[in-house]
Design an enzyme around this catalytic site. Structure first.
Site, PDB file in Angstrom:
ATOM      1  N   ASP A  88       0.642  -1.150   0.306  1.00 24.45           N
ATOM      2  CA  ASP A  88       0.195   0.183  -0.094  1.00 24.45           C
ATOM      3  C   ASP A  88       1.171   1.121   0.072  1.00 24.45           C
ATOM      4  O   ASP A  88       0.493   1.909  -0.372  1.00 24.45           O
ATOM      5  CB  ASP A  88      -1.059   0.020   1.420  1.00 24.45           C
ATOM      6  CG  ASP A  88      -1.960  -1.004   1.434  1.00 24.45           C
ATOM      7  OD1 ASP A  88      -2.949  -1.198   0.296  1.00 24.45           O
ATOM      8  OD2 ASP A  88      -2.299  -2.131   1.656  1.00 24.45           O
ATOM      9  N   GLY A 126       3.039  -6.478  -2.150  1.00 27.02           N
ATOM     10  CA  GLY A 126       4.329  -5.736  -0.395  1.00 27.02           C
ATOM     11  C   GLY A 126       4.324  -7.462   0.240  1.00 27.02           C
ATOM     12  O   GLY A 126       2.961  -7.795   0.437  1.00 27.02           O
TER      13      GLY A 126
HETATM   14  P1  ADP Z   1       5.815  -3.029   1.664  1.00 20.83           P
HETATM   15  O1  ADP Z   1       4.299  -3.310   1.887  1.00 20.83           O
HETATM   16  O2  ADP Z   1       6.092  -3.938   2.030  1.00 20.83           O
HETATM   17  O3  ADP Z   1       5.070  -2.244   3.002  1.00 20.83           O
HETATM   18  P2  ADP Z   1       5.440  -0.969  -0.144  1.00 20.83           P
HETATM   19  O4  ADP Z   1       5.059  -1.184  -1.934  1.00 20.83           O
HETATM   20  O5  ADP Z   1       4.267  -0.489   1.126  1.00 20.83           O
HETATM   21  O6  ADP Z   1       5.655  -2.581   0.664  1.00 20.83           O
HETATM   22  O7  ADP Z   1       6.578  -0.454   0.364  1.00 20.83           O
HETATM   23  C1  ADP Z   1       7.572   0.293   1.757  1.00 20.83           C
HETATM   24  C2  ADP Z   1       8.116   1.814   1.442  1.00 20.83           C
HETATM   25  O8  ADP Z   1       9.164   0.608   0.593  1.00 20.83           O
HETATM   26  C3  ADP Z   1       6.752   2.949   1.158  1.00 20.83           C
HETATM   27  O9  ADP Z   1       6.995   3.925   2.023  1.00 20.83           O
HETATM   28  C4  ADP Z   1       7.664   2.645  -0.672  1.00 20.83           C
HETATM   29  O10 ADP Z   1       7.402   4.808  -0.567  1.00 20.83           O
HETATM   30  C5  ADP Z   1       8.879   3.048  -0.259  1.00 20.83           C
HETATM   31  N1  ADP Z   1       9.521   2.495  -1.640  1.00 20.83           N
HETATM   32  C6  ADP Z   1       9.103   2.666  -2.727  1.00 20.83           C
HETATM   33  N2  ADP Z   1       9.807   2.581  -4.315  1.00 20.83           N
HETATM   34  C7  ADP Z   1      11.276   1.798  -3.076  1.00 20.83           C
HETATM   35  C8  ADP Z   1      12.610   1.509  -3.728  1.00 20.83           C
HETATM   36  N3  ADP Z   1      12.611   1.302  -4.944  1.00 20.83           N
HETATM   37  N4  ADP Z   1      13.637   1.788  -2.542  1.00 20.83           N
HETATM   38  C9  ADP Z   1      13.321   2.029  -1.485  1.00 20.83           C
HETATM   39  N5  ADP Z   1      11.447   1.740  -1.251  1.00 20.83           N
HETATM   40  C10 ADP Z   1      10.511   2.258  -1.469  1.00 20.83           C
END
Ligand code: ADP
Ligand code: MG
Length: 543
Positions: free
Chosen positions: A220, A250
């Protein structure tokens, strides 16, 4: 040798056959089939001897994502092919549930000497299947009250966070999604994010006229970036109407689980959830989605599509980051760990109840197991409040607005919220307790894959489903609540400490000096905050 069975019933009056042909299977030329296309189904009857009960297959065009015709590169072969791609619901092995499973039907057409004539015939079939499948979607749309369908063929920007969850999003794209989108004739550009806020900046600057939809394959957190990027644009009111798609990639896949739930399906594994969301994305039905404007004490304003959490749930979400490798199970592990050190969070909570006629639910009054001091909302004061606050909104966009700008930057103004440091109007309910275990505001059904926190919520009901748990609850009772939440039965458990109310706005003033507040699972500034729902502001590709 071919052995013929009875002629298939070609003149079923309820569902008449519009195309009929006899082809061999592409994968096994020894198997000859009678193929009939009706308005609703593709019916395949084996003419070659087949095991009893396996001779006839009826595939609903509602489950069809696409159909294409082609010739093999081999020029010596005059045959052409047409392949139809279905994702029907099938009973899962050893379980009572159902999930979508891929079923490709590919036929070889070689009746004519001229390869072009065979291809033309195959194309005629592919077109006919596609048209009927599209008509089935239209009828679904009418019945489901959904507002539109993506134009075809559609162009999507697909944003993938390679770091999401267990770092598997890109692999899942390669193994499942790429093929599905090709089958559905969706052209897409893959964008792999390089860092936090990359997607947000990209979406803020993008030429949105190039895309029919923005699709997020991540948790999300990435969608949160995209939505806020859209609302930071000068043309936010148009940009926010770009259809958004979600594919679970995620560890926190609340919206993906909600979209799957809205399609009427039951709890499934993460991989089955991906196929389900992929199917819904290919089908491309678009509905409204509520967004919640969140005002923070720093003056910052955010837009949220899923949840605001404080106390137990927010702590679990953030502390469980370290169990990210466990995927969706991270919340279960985190919940057990937090239960061992259960604490009380001090603060003040108030909300504006939704009126009886607001939202899709018929009981908009607070469903109260505990006590909240409920003042009867007065229409007049609500109206005055709307007027008053449209003049005094304490929004971050205001600072950037210059004299004479015809349109507000950064999203619609909040009409229900007084400035954060001003007292609340009398039609708000102030919760009498000041000791909490958790506060959770939800506007989609699922907080995570296996947490059906707001079972009645829909994407466009215009409601914030506010849940809070008062201090004094035992560890066992709290654990029971979370276990019940897996099936969404926690509101029926008669837990005296749990309160549920349908609201349109809320304010929280935490008094504990330290703590965590999350918006859509992302940590925001800790301190006083307030929120208001903006009904149907965004667009969501859904079930
Ligand atoms: P999860 O459900 O595992 O937490 P998310 O897609 O929600 O995965 O992402 C977690 C965080 O990583 C979010 O705050 C997002 O903005 C950030 N994010 C997005 N792309 C990247 C990237 N390439 N490297 C590191 N963090 C990222
Ligand atoms: Mg909602």
């Amino acid at each position: 040798m071919e052995q013929r069975r009875a002629e298939p019933d070609r003149n079923n009056s309820i569902n008449p056959v519009s195309l009929y042909g006899e082809f061999t299977l592409a994968g096994n030329r020894k198997v000859r089939c009678a193929v009939s296309l009706t308005e609703r189904d593709l019916i395949i009857q084996r003419l070659t001897l087949a095991p009893v009960g396996r001779s006839k297959v009826v595939l609903s065009l509602k489950d069809c994502v696409g159909c294409r015709a082609y010739r093999e590169d081999d020029n010596a072969d005059t045959a052409a092919y047409f392949a139809a791609y279905f994702y029907p619901l099938k009973r899962r092995w050893m379980s009572s549930g159902v999930s979508r499973q891929r079923a490709e039907q590919c036929f070889r057409l070689a009746a004519l000497q001229d390869p072009r004539a065979n291809l033309e015939e195959a194309e005629k079939w592919a077109r006919a299947v596609r048209e009927r499948a599209a008509r089935q979607q239209t009828s679904l749309r009418r019945n489901g009250g959904l507002m539109s369908a993506l134009s075809r063929p559609s162009r999507m920007m697909l944003l993938v966070n390679p770091q999401s969850g267990q770092g598997q999003a890109l692999t899942l794209y390669n193994t499942h999604i790429q093929r599905m989108l090709n089958e559905a004739g969706v052209t897409h550009t893959l964008v792999i994010t390089e860092r936090q806020n990359h997607a947000r900046e990209l979406v803020k600057e993008a030429d949105l006229s190039k895309w029919d939809a923005l699709v997020i394959m991540a948790g999300d957190g990435l969608l949160f970036e995209v939505i806020n990027g859209l609302l930071e644009r000068p043309d936010w009111d148009e940009a926010v109407r770009t259809p958004l798609g979600i594919l679970p990639g995620g560890s926190g896949n609340g919206l993906a689980a909600s979209v799957h739930h809205y399609s009427g399906a039951s709890l499934v594994s993460t991989e089955e959830l991906l196929v389900s969301c992929g199917f819904l994305l290919c089908r491309g039905l678009v509905a409204h989605m509520d967004l919640v404007s969140v005002q923070l004490s720093s003056g910052r304003r955010l837009f949220s599509f899923l949840s605001v959490a404080w106390g137990f749930v927010a702590d679990v979400d953030i502390e469980s980051e370290k169990y990210r490798h466990a995927g969706a199970a991270r919340f279960t592990v985190g919940t057990l760990v937090r239960l061992a050190s259960l604490r009380v969070y001090k603060g003040k909570l108030a909300y504006l109840p939704a009126g009886e006629d607001e939202g899709s639910g018929n009981n908009a009054a607070p469903h109260c197991n505990g006590q909240a001091s409920s003042a009867a909302p007065s229409r007049d004061s609500a109206l005055q409040n709307t007027f008053h606050n449209s003049c005094h909104s304490n929004n971050s966009h205001k600072a950037r607005r210059t004299e004479g700008t015809p349109r507000a930057l950064g999203g619609p103004p909040d009409s229900l919220l007084p400035p954060l440091d001003q007292p609340l109007p009398s039609d708000w309910v102030v919760v009498t307790e000041e000791d909490f275990v958790l506060m959770l505001a939800m506007y989609q059904s699922h907080l995570a894959e296996d947490l059906l926190a707001a079972p009645q919520a829909t994407s466009d009901d215009g409601l914030i489903h506010l849940l809070y748990v008062r201090a004094g609850i035992s560890r066992t009772a709290l654990l029971k609540l979370f276990l019940a939440m897996e099936k969404g039965t926690h509101l029926d458990t008669n837990c005296q400490h749990l309160v549920h109310a349908k609201v349109r706005a809320l304010r929280l003033e935490p008094h504990s000096p330290k703590g965590i507040i999350t918006v859509d699972g992302e940590v925001v500034d800790y301190g006083p905050m307030q929120a208001e729902v903006h009904r149907g502001l965004a667009r969501l590709i859904t079930g």
